[in-house]
Write a protein that holds these residues in place. Structure first.
Motif, PDB file in Angstrom:
ATOM      1  N   GLN A 249       0.834  -1.213   0.000  1.00 18.72           N
ATOM      2  CA  GLN A 249       0.000   0.000   0.000  1.00 18.72           C
ATOM      3  C   GLN A 249       0.862   1.253   0.000  1.00 18.72           C
ATOM      4  N   VAL A 250       1.890   1.273   0.851  1.00 17.19           N
ATOM      5  CA  VAL A 250       2.796   2.429   0.920  1.00 17.19           C
ATOM      6  C   VAL A 250       3.453   2.661  -0.435  1.00 17.19           C
ATOM      7  N   VAL A 251       4.004   1.609  -1.031  1.00 18.44           N
ATOM      8  CA  VAL A 251       4.758   1.758  -2.279  1.00 18.44           C
ATOM      9  C   VAL A 251       3.840   2.154  -3.435  1.00 18.44           C
ATOM     10  N   THR A 252       2.669   1.568  -3.528  1.00 21.61           N
ATOM     11  CA  THR A 252       1.776   1.916  -4.644  1.00 21.61           C
ATOM     12  C   THR A 252       1.213   3.329  -4.492  1.00 21.61           C
ATOM     13  N   ASP A 253       1.301   3.919  -3.308  1.00 23.73           N
ATOM     14  CA  ASP A 253       0.858   5.302  -3.100  1.00 23.73           C
ATOM     15  C   ASP A 253       1.950   6.326  -3.411  1.00 23.73           C
ATOM     16  N   ILE A 254       3.173   5.899  -3.651  1.00 20.52           N
ATOM     17  CA  ILE A 254       4.262   6.826  -3.973  1.00 20.52           C
ATOM     18  C   ILE A 254       4.007   7.389  -5.368  1.00 20.52           C
ATOM     19  N   PRO A 255       3.994   8.713  -5.519  1.00 13.03           N
ATOM     20  CA  PRO A 255       3.696   9.303  -6.832  1.00 13.03           C
ATOM     21  C   PRO A 255       4.593   8.782  -7.961  1.00 13.03           C
ATOM     22  N   ASP A 256       5.891   8.586  -7.696  1.00 12.97           N
ATOM     23  CA  ASP A 256       6.806   8.076  -8.728  1.00 12.97           C
ATOM     24  C   ASP A 256       6.362   6.697  -9.221  1.00 12.97           C
ATOM     25  N   VAL A 257       5.853   5.876  -8.311  1.00  8.92           N
ATOM     26  CA  VAL A 257       5.406   4.522  -8.665  1.00  8.92           C
ATOM     27  C   VAL A 257       4.081   4.600  -9.412  1.00  8.92           C
ATOM     28  N   ARG A 258       3.189   5.445  -8.939  1.00  7.87           N
ATOM     29  CA  ARG A 258       1.882   5.584  -9.612  1.00  7.87           C
ATOM     30  C   ARG A 258       2.052   6.011 -11.069  1.00  7.87           C
ATOM     31  N   SER A 259       3.016   6.899 -11.348  1.00  7.12           N
ATOM     32  CA  SER A 259       3.181   7.414 -12.706  1.00  7.12           C
ATOM     33  C   SER A 259       4.113   6.560 -13.572  1.00  7.12           C
ATOM     34  N   ALA A 260       4.768   5.563 -12.983  1.00  4.58           N
ATOM     35  CA  ALA A 260       5.737   4.741 -13.720  1.00  4.58           C
ATOM     36  C   ALA A 260       5.052   3.782 -14.682  1.00  4.58           C
ATOM     37  N   ALA A 261       5.673   3.600 -15.843  1.00  2.00           N
ATOM     38  CA  ALA A 261       5.223   2.570 -16.776  1.00  2.00           C
ATOM     39  C   ALA A 261       5.938   1.251 -16.484  1.00  2.00           C
ATOM     40  N   THR A 262       7.238   1.337 -16.161  1.00  2.64           N
ATOM     41  CA  THR A 262       8.051   0.148 -15.894  1.00  2.64           C
ATOM     42  C   THR A 262       8.652   0.233 -14.500  1.00  2.64           C
ATOM     43  N   VAL A 263       8.421  -0.809 -13.702  1.00  4.68           N
ATOM     44  CA  VAL A 263       8.952  -0.886 -12.341  1.00  4.68           C
ATOM     45  C   VAL A 263       9.830  -2.122 -12.236  1.00  4.68           C
ATOM     46  N   ALA A 264      11.059  -1.927 -11.791  1.00  7.77           N
ATOM     47  CA  ALA A 264      11.955  -3.052 -11.519  1.00  7.77           C
ATOM     48  C   ALA A 264      11.929  -3.316 -10.024  1.00  7.77           C
ATOM     49  N   LEU A 265      11.760  -4.568  -9.654  1.00  6.54           N
ATOM     50  CA  LEU A 265      11.832  -4.969  -8.259  1.00  6.54           C
ATOM     51  C   LEU A 265      12.270  -6.408  -8.194  1.00  6.54           C
ATOM     52  N   TYR A 266      12.030  -7.078  -7.108  1.00  8.81           N
ATOM     53  CA  TYR A 266      12.556  -8.421  -6.887  1.00  8.81           C
ATOM     54  C   TYR A 266      11.495  -9.270  -6.207  1.00  8.81           C
ATOM     55  N   VAL A 267      11.672 -10.570  -6.257  1.00  8.68           N
ATOM     56  CA  VAL A 267      10.790 -11.509  -5.573  1.00  8.68           C
ATOM     57  C   VAL A 267      11.425 -11.805  -4.222  1.00  8.68           C
ATOM     58  N   SER A 268      10.756 -11.410  -3.155  1.00  2.00           N
ATOM     59  CA  SER A 268      11.314 -11.606  -1.816  1.00  2.00           C
ATOM     60  C   SER A 268      11.365 -13.094  -1.461  1.00  2.00           C
ATOM     61  N   ILE A 269      12.312 -13.417  -0.598  1.00  2.00           N
ATOM     62  CA  ILE A 269      12.420 -14.790  -0.084  1.00  2.00           C
ATOM     63  C   ILE A 269      12.613 -14.730   1.425  1.00  2.00           C
ATOM     64  N   GLY A 270      12.236 -15.808   2.087  1.00  2.00           N
ATOM     65  CA  GLY A 270      12.450 -15.920   3.527  1.00  2.00           C
ATOM     66  C   GLY A 270      11.806 -14.797   4.302  1.00  2.00           C
ATOM     67  N   SER A 271      12.592 -14.168   5.172  1.00  2.00           N
ATOM     68  CA  SER A 271      12.068 -13.123   6.047  1.00  2.00           C
ATOM     69  C   SER A 271      12.291 -11.715   5.489  1.00  2.00           C
ATOM     70  N   GLU A 272      12.615 -11.612   4.183  1.00  2.00           N
ATOM     71  CA  GLU A 272      12.720 -10.284   3.571  1.00  2.00           C
ATOM     72  C   GLU A 272      11.346  -9.618   3.583  1.00  2.00           C
TER      73      GLU A 272
END
Length: 187
Positions: A32-55
């Motif tokens: 919720q926090v990240v999707t509310d960030i204006p930079d994320v809302r306006s982005a066409a392409t977002v790079a991130l990662y698949v969390s594992i374990g306790s990340e």
């Protein structure tokens, strides 16, 4: 034992004590926090990662970004610890070291430069945005390939933001850190 190693061990021990129900709750709040960030809302392409374990969990975030129609780039670990990238198509395959990766076409290590937003893992970030990871250097390499002005943000737990971290010459800072409790930008 070096200062970085000791701090890494302490942070990983704390993460290991988070129970599964709390991990899920924190992951949903982080999304919720990240999707509310204006930079994320306006982005066409977002790079991130698949969390594992306790990340900090990225599953709900990936789902939300996918539902919003974002092009999602996920990393594919190379033998030298560098990261290739592929577009998320709704499917993940098992990869070495217990990782999950997209199974589609690899785009190359430089594909990260085309992302509008880059969300990275870490163990802690200090008050200037210096990030400490697990020590493999993968994300310092990719941050070096991200064009100036691109929004970069480490995804952490609230207690991992503002932690004094040892900084080495190769370490790359991020522009922000986000947790389940909010986002902080660094100057």
């Amino acid at each position: 034992m070096g200062r970085k190693t000791a701090l890494r061990d302490q942070l990983l021990t704390t993460r290991g004590r988070i129970g599964l129900p709390r991990l899920g709750s924190l992951a949903r709040s982080l999304a919720q926090v990240v999707t509310d960030i204006p930079d994320v809302r306006s982005a066409a392409t977002v790079a991130l990662y698949v969390s594992i374990g306790s990340e900090p969990g990225t599953g709900p975030l990936i789902d939300e970004l996918d539902a919003a129609g974002k092009r999602i780039l996920l990393p594919c670990l190379l033998p030298d610890n560098d990261l290739d990238w592929a577009v998320y198509d709704g499917e993940l395959v098992r990869a070495p070291r217990g990782l999950l990766e997209p199974g589609g076409e690899r785009l190359g290590v430089s594909a990260i430069a085309g992302a509008d937003v880059v969300l990275v893992p870490g163990l802690a970030v200090d008050s200037q945005g210096h990030r400490m990871g697990r020590g493999g250097g993968s994300y310092d390499r990719i941050l070096a390939r991200v064009p100036a002005g691109t929004f970069t943000c480490a995804l952490l737990y609230p207690w991992e933001i503002g932690v004094p971290v040892p900084v080495e010459e190769h370490d790359r800072a991020v522009g922000a850190a986000a947790s389940a409790e909010g986002m902080q930008r660094f100057s």
